[in-house]
Design an enzyme around this catalytic site. Sequence first.
Site, short mmCIF file in Angstrom:
data_model
loop_
_atom_site.label_atom_id
_atom_site.label_comp_id
_atom_site.label_asym_id
_atom_site.label_seq_id
_atom_site.Cartn_x
_atom_site.Cartn_y
_atom_site.Cartn_z
N HIS A 178 0.82 -1.22 0.00
CA HIS A 178 0.00 0.00 0.00
C HIS A 178 0.85 1.27 0.00
CE1 HIS A 178 0.54 -0.46 4.38
NE2 HIS A 178 0.43 0.84 4.41
N LYS A 182 0.37 5.46 -2.15
CA LYS A 182 0.36 6.80 -1.54
C LYS A 182 0.65 7.86 -2.59
CE LYS A 182 1.69 5.33 3.08
NZ LYS A 182 0.63 5.88 3.90
N HIS A 240 7.88 -2.44 2.08
CA HIS A 240 7.61 -1.01 1.90
C HIS A 240 8.87 -0.19 1.65
CE1 HIS A 240 3.75 -2.24 3.24
NE2 HIS A 240 4.03 -2.27 4.52
#
Length: 484
Positions: A178, A182, A240
């Site tokens: 995710h 962004k 990430h």
Amino acid sequence: MVSRVIPVDPFDLVIFGGTGDLARRKILPSLFRRFVAGQIPDEALIIGAARSDLDQAGYRSFVAEALTEFMPEPQRPAEEVTRFLAHLDYVQLDATGDQGWAKMKELVRDDRVQAFYFSVAPSLFGAIAERLHRFGIARPDARIVVEKPFGHDLESARALNAALASHFAEGQIYRIDHYLGKETVQNLMAVRFANILFEPLWSARYIDHVEITVAETVGVGGRGAYYDQSGAMRDMVQNHMMQLVCLIAMEAPYKFDPDAVRDEKLKVIHALQPVGMDDIVRGQYRAGADTLSYAEDVGNPASTTESYIAMKVEIANWRWKGTPFYLRTGKRLRARTSEIAIVFKEVPHSIFHDAIGWHENVLAIRLQPNEGMTLSVMIKEPGPGGMRLIEVPLDMSFAEALGAEGADIPDAYERLIMDVIRGNQTLFMRGDEVEAAWAWTDPIIQGWEEQGDRPRLYDAGSSGPEDSLMLMHRDKRRWREISE
Ligand code: NAD
């Protein structure tokens, strides 16, 4: 500025694990926000699928409760909620059994985009993929969405990729990270590749170092058992932070196309150097005034899992040789912030010897809170006080720059789910990227295990273990403040 919402094609979206935490907190609220924005077509159907004994009405009230719990009241007008709930249906099934799949087959239609969101434990991915195929539910162009953790190490990631590949082509698989959803992360690509200003400076020649910080104030909370098996390296760095490194370091793709972008990211991962034990500091938080220690939080006094990690990473290629990337992430730190700082070198010769307050230029990209970018530049302090330099920020806060539209930045999940429906894989990880990231991570974790490495303890509410300061100090650099 008028907000542009481009409606997506009619779709059927099945959420396996539709009663789980991720569905309640993220997926369903995100779909609701896209619905309110006018992006969800009238024909769209969202089907929850899980083991709970619910029917359509029961699931609709379950989702209504989730929206009440996870969305502020002004964002969920009652009439919109009612209209949204009309798009929902439910199938009770066990991923590892054969009950319920025939009903799923009846509900999922053939004449629209089909998406299957695997919001369940990865151990169920193979069973679900196999049944979607065996019961003739998924069309050959259906899309499947999977969540992290994508494997625990290279071997398990390969096994997951193989389980999915038995029934779905790579072009159908959407692996969510995710962070890639962004706004600021995508802006990183826009800033680099849509402006002439930065790219000529974007190399070891002009960039001294890059700092990436993902700091949280919370502890491991209710995820203790899962987290203790994982730690900051697996939970944050392998996915990430690695994705952020790739977007900062990659070469310009020949076009903005999913495979062109992912090919360039993969090259960065391949160029990452093995990290020596001297270049890593692991930490575990102590108890605070009214918070438990990490070991107490996870219920494992002997735990050697890290809740904090700081590391120096080198990329061995022409562009980056000599410019270290310093990464740090941790829980129970002094502030909640995620930031990328591109720290430029000093000018080759300063003519302002007597000037006060010399600093580097820094491009700081904030992912949270307040997504935005700041470029710090040196100017002369106004007034007759001589040639005194001060640092001023050129601030590109989206909320301020773009007005109401900037303030209304969609959540990462909103964008990513809509990208799945549109069939755009650019912001999703490809199988080879995930495997390459594990291939780099595995030896580091094995090194700790072989040496019986124990994390250093750090105070709750601090900036992490003292030793992490040394990681920078010995290179004559220092970390930026962790502040909101
Ligand atoms: P959860 O335990 O809250 O929910 C699991 C869901 O799966 C429930 O709906 C449950 O009914 C369903 N389920 C379990 N076993 C099943 C079976 N045999 N057949 C059919 N349904 C079954 O989990 P979660 O937190 O929602 O996480 C789902 C996935 O997303 C996990 O892989 C997790 O690691 C990942 N993830 C979660 C978060 C988060 O914030 N919760 C964040 C990132 C990734």
